[in-house]
Design a protein around this motif. Sequence first.
Motif, PDB file in Angstrom:
ATOM      1  N   SER A  19       0.830  -1.203   0.000  1.00 44.81           N
ATOM      2  CA  SER A  19       0.000   0.000   0.000  1.00 44.81           C
ATOM      3  C   SER A  19       0.868   1.259   0.000  1.00 44.81           C
ATOM      4  N   PHE A  20       0.311   2.325  -0.557  1.00 49.02           N
ATOM      5  CA  PHE A  20       0.980   3.635  -0.597  1.00 49.02           C
ATOM      6  C   PHE A  20       2.374   3.581  -1.231  1.00 49.02           C
ATOM      7  N   ARG A  21       2.514   2.818  -2.308  1.00 55.00           N
ATOM      8  CA  ARG A  21       3.814   2.685  -2.974  1.00 55.00           C
ATOM      9  C   ARG A  21       3.824   3.316  -4.376  1.00 55.00           C
ATOM     10  N   SER A  22       2.765   4.031  -4.746  1.00 50.28           N
ATOM     11  CA  SER A  22       2.664   4.657  -6.081  1.00 50.28           C
ATOM     12  C   SER A  22       2.860   3.639  -7.198  1.00 50.28           C
ATOM     13  N   ILE A  23       2.341   2.455  -7.002  1.00 46.85           N
ATOM     14  CA  ILE A  23       2.475   1.387  -7.995  1.00 46.85           C
ATOM     15  C   ILE A  23       1.507   1.647  -9.153  1.00 46.85           C
ATOM     16  N   HIS A  24       2.055   1.672 -10.383  1.00 46.47           N
ATOM     17  CA  HIS A  24       1.265   1.917 -11.589  1.00 46.47           C
ATOM     18  C   HIS A  24       0.874   0.624 -12.295  1.00 46.47           C
ATOM     19  N   VAL A  25       1.774  -0.356 -12.267  1.00 48.12           N
ATOM     20  CA  VAL A  25       1.519  -1.642 -12.926  1.00 48.12           C
ATOM     21  C   VAL A  25       1.905  -2.774 -11.972  1.00 48.12           C
ATOM     22  N   ILE A  26       1.208  -3.878 -12.090  1.00 45.60           N
ATOM     23  CA  ILE A  26       1.426  -5.032 -11.204  1.00 45.60           C
ATOM     24  C   ILE A  26       2.877  -5.500 -11.252  1.00 45.60           C
ATOM     25  N   GLN A  27       3.513  -5.409 -12.412  1.00 44.45           N
ATOM     26  CA  GLN A  27       4.915  -5.840 -12.543  1.00 44.45           C
ATOM     27  C   GLN A  27       5.832  -5.127 -11.544  1.00 44.45           C
ATOM     28  N   ASP A  28       5.445  -3.919 -11.106  1.00 47.14           N
ATOM     29  CA  ASP A  28       6.258  -3.165 -10.141  1.00 47.14           C
ATOM     30  C   ASP A  28       6.426  -3.896  -8.804  1.00 47.14           C
ATOM     31  N   LEU A  29       5.533  -4.834  -8.505  1.00 43.89           N
ATOM     32  CA  LEU A  29       5.622  -5.560  -7.230  1.00 43.89           C
ATOM     33  C   LEU A  29       6.914  -6.372  -7.130  1.00 43.89           C
ATOM     34  N   ILE A  30       7.413  -6.796  -8.254  1.00 43.22           N
ATOM     35  CA  ILE A  30       8.618  -7.626  -8.259  1.00 43.22           C
ATOM     36  C   ILE A  30       9.827  -6.838  -7.756  1.00 43.22           C
ATOM     37  N   SER A  31       9.921  -5.571  -8.122  1.00 43.22           N
ATOM     38  CA  SER A  31      11.072  -4.762  -7.720  1.00 43.22           C
ATOM     39  C   SER A  31      10.810  -3.917  -6.477  1.00 43.22           C
ATOM     40  N   GLU A  32       9.556  -3.754  -6.112  1.00 41.48           N
ATOM     41  CA  GLU A  32       9.195  -2.911  -4.966  1.00 41.48           C
ATOM     42  C   GLU A  32       9.292  -3.711  -3.663  1.00 41.48           C
ATOM     43  N   GLU A  33       9.761  -3.077  -2.612  1.00 42.45           N
ATOM     44  CA  GLU A  33       9.800  -3.720  -1.296  1.00 42.45           C
ATOM     45  C   GLU A  33       8.452  -3.526  -0.602  1.00 42.45           C
ATOM     46  N   PRO A  34       7.891  -4.581  -0.020  1.00 42.59           N
ATOM     47  CA  PRO A  34       6.647  -4.399   0.734  1.00 42.59           C
ATOM     48  C   PRO A  34       6.895  -3.600   2.012  1.00 42.59           C
ATOM     49  N   ARG A  35       5.832  -3.026   2.512  1.00 41.21           N
ATOM     50  CA  ARG A  35       5.930  -2.277   3.764  1.00 41.21           C
ATOM     51  C   ARG A  35       6.243  -3.238   4.905  1.00 41.21           C
ATOM     52  N   VAL A  36       6.940  -2.760   5.895  1.00 36.21           N
ATOM     53  CA  VAL A  36       7.302  -3.583   7.049  1.00 36.21           C
ATOM     54  C   VAL A  36       6.248  -3.369   8.128  1.00 36.21           C
ATOM     55  N   GLY A  37       5.667  -4.463   8.608  1.00 34.27           N
ATOM     56  CA  GLY A  37       4.654  -4.381   9.655  1.00 34.27           C
ATOM     57  C   GLY A  37       5.250  -4.676  11.020  1.00 34.27           C
ATOM     58  N   LEU A  38       4.367  -4.826  11.999  1.00 31.25           N
ATOM     59  CA  LEU A  38       4.809  -5.122  13.364  1.00 31.25           C
ATOM     60  C   LEU A  38       5.389  -6.526  13.482  1.00 31.25           C
ATOM     61  N   ARG A  39       4.807  -7.457  12.707  1.00 31.62           N
ATOM     62  CA  ARG A  39       5.309  -8.834  12.724  1.00 31.62           C
ATOM     63  C   ARG A  39       6.040  -9.108  11.413  1.00 31.62           C
ATOM     64  N   PRO A  40       7.141  -9.818  11.489  1.00 31.59           N
ATOM     65  CA  PRO A  40       7.892 -10.101  10.254  1.00 31.59           C
ATOM     66  C   PRO A  40       7.134 -11.087   9.356  1.00 31.59           C
ATOM     67  N   LEU A  41       7.335 -10.926   8.068  1.00 28.63           N
ATOM     68  CA  LEU A  41       6.758 -11.855   7.095  1.00 28.63           C
ATOM     69  C   LEU A  41       7.541 -13.162   7.110  1.00 28.63           C
ATOM     70  N   LYS A  42       6.844 -14.256   6.950  1.00 29.13           N
ATOM     71  CA  LYS A  42       7.516 -15.551   6.835  1.00 29.13           C
ATOM     72  C   LYS A  42       7.659 -15.885   5.363  1.00 29.13           C
ATOM     73  N   HIS A  43       8.779 -16.519   5.046  1.00 30.24           N
ATOM     74  CA  HIS A  43       9.073 -16.861   3.659  1.00 30.24           C
ATOM     75  C   HIS A  43       9.424 -18.338   3.541  1.00 30.24           C
ATOM     76  N   SER A  44       9.179 -18.880   2.377  1.00 33.99           N
ATOM     77  CA  SER A  44       9.565 -20.261   2.080  1.00 33.99           C
ATOM     78  C   SER A  44      11.063 -20.299   1.796  1.00 33.99           C
ATOM     79  N   LYS A  45      11.583 -21.495   1.603  1.00 36.15           N
ATOM     80  CA  LYS A  45      13.010 -21.635   1.280  1.00 36.15           C
ATOM     81  C   LYS A  45      13.350 -20.924  -0.030  1.00 36.15           C
ATOM     82  N   SER A  46      12.372 -20.824  -0.918  1.00 41.14           N
ATOM     83  CA  SER A  46      12.611 -20.160  -2.205  1.00 41.14           C
ATOM     84  C   SER A  46      12.522 -18.633  -2.091  1.00 41.14           C
ATOM     85  N   GLY A  47      12.205 -18.121  -0.899  1.00 44.76           N
ATOM     86  CA  GLY A  47      12.159 -16.678  -0.689  1.00 44.76           C
ATOM     87  C   GLY A  47      10.806 -16.038  -0.921  1.00 44.76           C
TER      88      GLY A  47
END
Length: 188
Positions: A19-47
């Motif tokens: 949210s609030f990242r001025s994203i124009h196209v969905i492809q931008d998600l690949i290079s954009e960092e998500p916002r950091v919340g109170l709890r850390p995100l969990k990731h798989s071995k593949s990241g």
Amino acid sequence: MSKRDYKNTSVQEPPLDYSFRSIHVIQDLISEEPRVGLRPLKHSKSGKSLTQSLWLNNNVLNDLKDFTQVASQILEHPENLAWIDLSFNDLTSIDPILTTFFNLSVLYLHGNSIQSLGEVNKLAVLPRLRSLTLHGNPIEEEKGYRQYVLCTLPRITTFDFSGVTKADRTTADVWKRMNIKPKKAWIK
């Protein structure tokens, strides 16, 4: 997929928040960092993220081109998406790609530019959809807006952040009988 990875994929995980990242196209998600919340995100071995929630609100998206491909690149289990927030963007229609996420239970589309009430029909195929927002779109001004949505999506329990009551259902049923012509049966 290991049992451990699947177990960690739950709605209780924090959302992948763009949210609030001025994203124009969905492809931008690949290079954009998500916002950091109170709890850390969990990731798989593949990241990839193990969440079931994707927040894309308050951006400038006008379509969802490549949504499935990008979701597969950032989420370990995109098919498990249960919550998508696309509120406050520039969407003019409900992209059919959203109807391919059969585990979707929460969909926020408020504050967009959706023009046609008929767009809601696309969401009828989502078996688990329980919460939907559409207020702040031009369709909200159409006569019978709430009743139409409740007739079209009888399984939702929350609409525009308001609980759907028994009285709402009754009103919607009466509205439907008065406004929607039944399909004529073919006589052989």
